[in-house]
Enzyme design. Structure first.
Site, short mmCIF file in Angstrom:
data_model
loop_
_atom_site.label_atom_id
_atom_site.label_comp_id
_atom_site.label_asym_id
_atom_site.label_seq_id
_atom_site.Cartn_x
_atom_site.Cartn_y
_atom_site.Cartn_z
N GLY A 70 -0.15 5.75 12.37
CA GLY A 70 -0.08 5.64 13.82
C GLY A 70 -1.22 6.25 14.60
O GLY A 70 -1.10 6.49 15.79
N ASP A 80 0.96 5.32 0.06
CA ASP A 80 0.17 6.50 0.45
C ASP A 80 0.75 7.77 -0.16
O ASP A 80 1.81 8.24 0.25
CB ASP A 80 0.15 6.62 1.98
CG ASP A 80 -0.80 5.61 2.61
OD1 ASP A 80 -1.97 5.55 2.16
OD2 ASP A 80 -0.39 4.90 3.54
N MET A 132 0.40 11.68 -0.57
CA MET A 132 -0.22 12.84 0.11
C MET A 132 0.31 14.13 -0.49
O MET A 132 1.50 14.26 -0.74
CB MET A 132 0.10 12.79 1.61
CG MET A 132 -0.34 11.51 2.28
SD MET A 132 -0.09 11.62 4.05
CE MET A 132 -0.54 9.93 4.54
N HIS A 152 0.85 -1.20 0.00
CA HIS A 152 0.00 0.00 0.00
C HIS A 152 0.89 1.25 0.00
O HIS A 152 1.78 1.39 0.83
CB HIS A 152 -0.89 -0.04 1.24
CG HIS A 152 -1.90 1.06 1.32
ND1 HIS A 152 -3.11 1.01 0.66
CD2 HIS A 152 -1.90 2.23 2.00
CE1 HIS A 152 -3.82 2.11 0.93
NE2 HIS A 152 -3.10 2.87 1.75
N GLY A 162 -6.22 2.42 8.36
CA GLY A 162 -6.01 3.27 9.53
C GLY A 162 -6.26 2.55 10.83
O GLY A 162 -7.36 2.05 11.07
N GLY A 171 -3.91 11.24 6.50
CA GLY A 171 -2.82 12.21 6.61
C GLY A 171 -1.62 11.70 7.38
O GLY A 171 -0.50 12.13 7.12
N PHE A 172 -1.86 10.79 8.31
CA PHE A 172 -0.75 10.34 9.16
C PHE A 172 -0.94 8.87 9.53
O PHE A 172 -2.06 8.40 9.69
CB PHE A 172 -0.70 11.17 10.45
CG PHE A 172 -0.54 12.64 10.18
CD1 PHE A 172 0.71 13.18 9.92
CD2 PHE A 172 -1.66 13.47 10.12
CE1 PHE A 172 0.85 14.54 9.63
CE2 PHE A 172 -1.53 14.82 9.83
CZ PHE A 172 -0.27 15.36 9.59
N MET A 189 -4.22 10.62 -1.83
CA MET A 189 -4.83 11.66 -0.98
C MET A 189 -4.42 12.99 -1.60
O MET A 189 -3.55 13.71 -1.11
CB MET A 189 -4.33 11.49 0.46
CG MET A 189 -4.97 10.28 1.14
SD MET A 189 -4.05 9.67 2.56
CE MET A 189 -2.90 8.58 1.72
C1 DX5 Z 1 -3.36 7.38 6.45
C2 DX5 Z 1 -2.87 6.35 5.47
C3 DX5 Z 1 -2.73 4.97 6.04
C4 DX5 Z 1 -1.76 4.87 7.15
C5 DX5 Z 1 -2.03 3.66 7.96
O1 DX5 Z 1 -3.61 8.57 5.79
O2 DX5 Z 1 -3.73 6.27 4.37
O3 DX5 Z 1 -2.42 4.04 5.03
O4 DX5 Z 1 -0.44 4.85 6.74
O5 DX5 Z 1 -1.15 3.69 9.05
P1 DX5 Z 1 -1.46 2.97 10.41
O6 DX5 Z 1 -1.65 1.51 10.11
O7 DX5 Z 1 -0.23 3.25 11.22
O8 DX5 Z 1 -2.70 3.60 10.98
ZN ZN Z 2 -3.61 4.60 2.83
#
Ligand code: DX5
Ligand code: ZN
Length: 229
Positions: A149, A39, A41, A37, A178, A146-147, A72
């Site tokens: 954790g 991400d 941003m 996956h 998430g 966005g983040f 995103m």
């Molecule tokens: C959030 C991302 C997720 C994120 C998941 O914006 O789309 O893919 O990295 O991270 P964890 O598993 O740490 O919540």
């Molecule tokens: Zn994601």
């Protein structure tokens, strides 16, 4: 990509070593990841910036399986072709990223990728109803994007169950993104999800030099998820 609702674990490289993406992708696949996956941003749709199509193209040769790209980004349409050219198997765009999501999904399939539709925690599940015949995957965000954790938002479990009922017998994956852990994975799988994105819960304790913890973490999430089927 043959459609199957078998559980798929999709580690997010948002939690990987950004200076070592190629080796990290190889490590997570060797340790049992099903999909990778990615991400993306833009610092506009979400308050964080990661990387773009050039990085996706650079990591593509290091991934044997599915490259699952989560955009995103807003507006997104102008970038779809570049991510498809970079080798994305699945491209997910956010329903909230613009007024013409129907056109965006057409563009993703038109570019030769599987079409994913991502929805934020505050977006009602009914918003996807007239799009279900145009998608291969719905990504239910269980944190605000966005983040990595962040803490899993439990109200989204009911959304997953309603979405699975709306999908019926269509070949559409439900992906959860998430806060996925051994504790939360069973909740969403019982509700009908089959693709589990996990960043921090997969990468914790490991590294490229010491990848065995990735395998332990992936196996633990998979076992917890499959136990409810
Ligand atoms: C959030 C991302 C997720 C994120 C998941 O914006 O789309 O893919 O990295 O991270 P964890 O598993 O740490 O919540
Ligand atoms: Zn994601």
């Amino acid at each position: 990509m043959i459609f199957s609702r078998k559980i798929k674990i999709a580690p997010s490289i948002l939690s990987a070593d950004f200076a070592n993406f190629g080796a990290e992708c190889q490590a997570i696949e060797a340790q049992g990841a099903d999909w990778v996956h990615v991400d993306v941003m833009d610092g506009h749709f979400v308050p964080n910036i990661t990387f773009g199509p050039a990085t996706c193209a650079a990591i593509r040769p290091h991934i044997k399986g599915v490259m699952d790209v989560h955009l995103m980004v807003a507006p997104v349409d102008a970038y779809i072709e570049a991510f498809a050219q970079a080798g994305a198997d699945v491209i997910s765009a956010h329903l909230e990223a613009g007024p013409h999501i129907h056109r965006t999904l057409q563009a993703i399939r038109g570019a030769g990728a599987k079409a994913g539709l991502a929805i934020n925690p505050g977006t009602p599940v009914e918003a996807v109803e007239y799009l279900l015949d145009m998608v291969d995957l719905v990504c239910v965000m269980t944190v605000n994007p966005g983040f990595g954790g962040q803490k899993f938002i439990h109200s989204q479990v009911a959304k997953v169950a309603r979405l699975r009922a709306m999908i019926g017998d269509r070949p559409v994956h439900i992906e959860i993104d998430g806060g996925v852990t051994v504790e939360t994975a069973p909740l969403v799988v019982a509700a009908g999800a089959d693709v589990l994105v996990a960043g921090s819960a997969v990468f914790k304790g490991g590294s490229v030099e010491n990848p065995a913890p990735y395998g332990v973490n992936i196996a633990a999430i998979r076992a917890a998820a499959e136990a409810v089927l």
